[in-house]
Design a protein around this motif. Structure first.
Motif, short mmCIF file in Angstrom:
data_model
loop_
_atom_site.label_atom_id
_atom_site.label_comp_id
_atom_site.label_asym_id
_atom_site.label_seq_id
_atom_site.Cartn_x
_atom_site.Cartn_y
_atom_site.Cartn_z
N SER A 1 -1.24 3.71 -1.64
CA SER A 1 -2.60 3.56 -1.13
C SER A 1 -2.97 4.73 -0.23
O SER A 1 -4.15 5.03 -0.05
CB SER A 1 -2.73 2.24 -0.36
N LYS B 1 -4.73 -0.93 -3.93
CA LYS B 1 -3.98 -1.15 -2.69
C LYS B 1 -4.69 -0.49 -1.51
O LYS B 1 -4.63 -0.99 -0.39
CB LYS B 1 -2.54 -0.64 -2.83
N GLY B 2 -5.40 0.61 -1.76
CA GLY B 2 -6.23 1.21 -0.72
C GLY B 2 -7.36 0.28 -0.31
O GLY B 2 -7.69 0.17 0.87
N SER C 1 1.10 -4.04 0.48
CA SER C 1 0.36 -2.92 -0.09
C SER C 1 1.35 -1.94 -0.71
O SER C 1 2.36 -2.35 -1.28
CB SER C 1 -0.49 -2.27 0.99
#
Length: 129
Positions: free
Chosen positions: A98, A112-113, A94
Motif C-alpha cells: 500500500s 490496501k492503500g 494491510s
C-alpha cells in the motif's frame, strides 16, 4: 490459539457478495444474540496483472473484497442494531504494498492503500480515550 474455542462462532461469507453482506451479517448476529467487540479484517485477494490488462471486473472484485467489505462490516458493527454499539477494537490487515506498490500488483496495492486511508481518516474523527 483461542482461549475458549467452544465459544467461537463462524460466519462464512463470500465478501464478493457485497450487496448482501450487511443483511447477512446482521441476521447472523441477531439470530445468535451475538455482539462483536473486536474485529480483525484480514481479507485479501490479489490478481497479478500488468496495468494494460486491468478491467473493471478485476477492479471491482479486488476493491470489494480488500476494501469495501471492511467499510461495510465496520459500519454495521458500529450501529446500535444489531451490535448494540459494542465494537471497540478494530485491526485492519494491510500490506507494505500500500506504501510502495509492486509490479503487477497495482490493484492489490491500491485496495490496501484505500484501506489504510480509510483507517487514518476514520481514526482522526474518532474520540480518543
Amino acid at each position: 490459539m483461542c482461549a475458549s474455542p467452544e465459544g467461537q462462532q463462524l460466519w462464512e461469507f463470500d465478501l464478493r457478495e457485497i450487496d448482501t453482506l450487511s443483511q447477512t451479517l446482521a441476521a447472523f448476529l441477531t439470530e445468535r444474540a451475538l455482539f462483536v467487540d473486536s474485529l480483525v479484517h484480514c481479507a485479501g485477494i490479489v490478481t497479478v496483472l500488468p496495468v494494460k490488462a486491468v478491467t473493471y471486473r478485476y477492479v471491482h472484485e479486488i476493491m470489494t473484497v480488500n476494501f469495501t467489505s471492511a467499510v461495510e462490516i465496520v459500519s454495521l458493527l458500529l450501529k446500535r442494531k444489531p451490535n448494540g454499539g459494542n465494537l471497540k477494537n478494530i485491526v485492519f490487515i494491510s500490506s507494505i504494498w500500500s506504501k510502495f506498490g509492486a509490479r503487477g500488483h497495482t490493484l492489490y496495492s491500491a485496495s490496501k492503500g484505500a484501506l489504510d486511508a480509510f483507517m487514518r481518516g476514520w481514526r482522526s474523527n474518532s474520540p480518543r480515550p
